[in-house]
Enzyme design. Structure first.
Site, PDB file in Angstrom:
ATOM      1  N   LYS A  21       0.919  -1.244   0.162  1.00 55.17           N
ATOM      2  CA  LYS A  21      -0.113  -0.098  -0.085  1.00 55.17           C
ATOM      3  C   LYS A  21       0.838   1.391  -0.051  1.00 55.17           C
ATOM      4  CE  LYS A  21      -4.089  -1.976  -0.028  1.00 55.17           C
ATOM      5  NZ  LYS A  21      -4.030  -3.592  -0.018  1.00 55.17           N
TER       6      LYS A  21
HETATM    7  C1  PLP Z   1      -5.434  -4.361   0.743  1.00 55.06           C
HETATM    8  C2  PLP Z   1      -6.899  -4.128   0.684  1.00 55.06           C
HETATM    9  C3  PLP Z   1      -7.407  -4.620   2.033  1.00 55.06           C
HETATM   10  C4  PLP Z   1      -6.767  -5.617   2.761  1.00 55.06           C
HETATM   11  O1  PLP Z   1      -5.906  -5.156   3.580  1.00 55.06           O
HETATM   12  P1  PLP Z   1      -4.441  -6.218   4.227  1.00 55.06           P
HETATM   13  O2  PLP Z   1      -3.864  -5.380   4.950  1.00 55.06           O
HETATM   14  O3  PLP Z   1      -3.803  -6.814   3.074  1.00 55.06           O
HETATM   15  O4  PLP Z   1      -5.363  -7.119   5.064  1.00 55.06           O
HETATM   16  C5  PLP Z   1      -8.843  -4.611   2.028  1.00 55.06           C
HETATM   17  N1  PLP Z   1      -9.421  -4.028   1.133  1.00 55.06           N
HETATM   18  C6  PLP Z   1      -8.891  -3.441   0.019  1.00 55.06           C
HETATM   19  C7  PLP Z   1      -9.619  -2.775  -1.224  1.00 55.06           C
HETATM   20  C8  PLP Z   1      -7.516  -3.452  -0.171  1.00 55.06           C
HETATM   21  O5  PLP Z   1      -6.756  -3.152  -1.231  1.00 55.06           O
END
Ligand code: PLP
Length: 400
Positions: free
Chosen positions: A186
């Site tokens: 992210k």
């Molecule tokens: C990355 C993501 C998640 C989940 O996050 P994690 O930290 O990997 O569990 C949930 N929703 C969206 C839209 C994402 O891109």
């Protein structure tokens, strides 16, 4: 997008602070920690960033969505409306609470279509979960109106859209309760981590307790704390929070780089009349984490996707072919493959997935190409990439 591309001494220093005193847990050990409270500090930085009253850090974005829903009282048998185009975490987080994911179509924003949401509301609907996919957003005013009319909880998954805004407000802070992920890929990363964001004091207290075994966090003797209700462990560690603390201070720098790279690519692709960019609702500004565009038909999109791969244009996807972000290939979920028995209510509630088709979503996703915007590209690299992309698309379009 991935913040790890620009890891520096800033992240290292914050992590070393934690290792120096050895307190890796976010609660307690007041004497040992030499004043370092990385999770608490990151929470207040995030409150400032989002202009929100409360932020509760948790162990992942998926945990954030589950904690957010639980904190708002969503549970067994409740229907939660969510989009067909999202990350599988949305589905998982709803299932974990024994609630029922109700998938509805997206529109040309690549997020929830307010009309499809309105049409899916039943007497069992408890919440609407918008997912701000690929750095942009849904028509938030229209969704808010649907939620108000039907008295539904409005949840906002902004895991992919940190830094984006709608009518001057930070994405993730607009609905009743919002969620972020700080996983490794992210824009802002902790390695693993997530956050629940809200202006609602009750939801915040619930999230604080629920994510730590129901602890009330009153006083400084953990063993003496009371537990007003059932909770689990979705805590973030100090080491992870330390990385995020260095990263969040760099958010304006990261967004500026994303915007610069995005703009070069977008201006180049704008020369091609057949390329139509995703719609950004009025008053919205993307986070520039992705550039999304539509081609005239599914076949061209597939061909362009293939040509990009052959020509070394990485990090671009046609999600119609993808196993993770679109309902079409979620066979394990459609077939309800689970390690443990699933309640009759949820089984019944999910029967629709066997037969329901999503033509409107297919129409947009099959024609879409989604390109990640990286932070580490040089300007020359972005320009070369832009030229190559234009060349690939033009060739395929002209042969139609
Ligand atoms: C990355 C993501 C998640 C989940 O996050 P994690 O930290 O990997 O569990 C949930 N929703 C969206 C839209 C994402 O891109």
């Amino acid at each position: 997008m991935p913040g790890f591309e620009l890891f520096s001494d800033l992240e290292r220093k914050e992590v070393n602070d934690v290792l120096d005193n050895g307190v890796l847990m976010r609660y307690g050990f007041d004497g040992m920690r030499k004043g370092h409270w990385k999770a608490k500090e990151l929470e207040s930085e995030l409150e400032k960033t989002f202009g929100s009253s409360h932020v509760q850090l948790v162990s992942s974005g998926t945990a954030a969505v589950s904690v957010a829903l639980a904190s708002a009282g969503v549970g067994a048998g409740d229907e939660v409306i969510m989009p067909t185009f999202t990350f599988v975490a949305s589905f998982e987080a709803i299932m974990m609470l024994g609630a029922i994911p109700v998938l509805v179509d997206i529109d040309d924003t690549l997020t929830l279509d307010p009309k499809a949401v309105e049409a899916a509301v039943t007497s069992k609907t408890k919440a609407v979960m918008v997912v701000q996919m690929c750095g942009s957003m849904a028509d938030m005013d229209a969704l808010r109106q649907v939620c108000n009319i039907h008295k539904l909880i409005f949840v906002e998954d902004a895991c992919q859209a940190i830094g984006g805004t709608y009518k001057g407000k930070s994405l993730g802070s607009i609905a009743d309760i919002g969620c972020f992920s700080f996983d490794f890929v992210k824009t802002i990363t902790c390695g693993e981590g997530g956050a629940v964001v809200t202006n609602n004091n009750d939801y915040y207290i619930n999230a604080d307790h629920y994510s730590d075994h129901g602890h009330d966090h009153i006083g400084n003797d953990r063993g003496a704390e009371t537990h007003p209700f059932l909770g689990y462990n979705f805590r973030i560690s100090e080491l992870h929070a330390a990385v995020g603390l260095a990263q969040i201070r760099r958010l304006p720098e990261f967004i500026a780089i994303q915007k610069k790279n995005y703009t070069i690519l977008r201006e180049a692709l704008s020369q091609i009349p057949e390329v139509i960019f995703r719609t950004v609702p009025q008053g919205g500004e993307e986070s520039y984490a992705f550039l999304n565009f539509f081609l005239p038909d599914a076949e061209s999109a597939q061909k362009v996707s293939g040509a990009f791969k052959e020509n070394g244009i990485d990090v671009c996807w046609n999600y119609y072919q993808n196993n993770w972000h679109y309902i079409r290939k979620w066979n394990h979920l459609k077939e309800l493959k689970s390690l443990f028995p699933i309640s009759k209510e949820v089984k019944e509630g999910l029967k629709y997935l066997q037969t329901k088709t999503f033509e409107q979503s297919d129409h947009y996703i099959a024609r879409n190409i989604s390109c990640l915007i990286k932070l580490s590209w040089t300007e020359d690299e972005v320009r070369a990439r832009a030229d190559k992309m234009v060349e690939c698309i033009t060739k395929i379009i002209s042969k139609r």
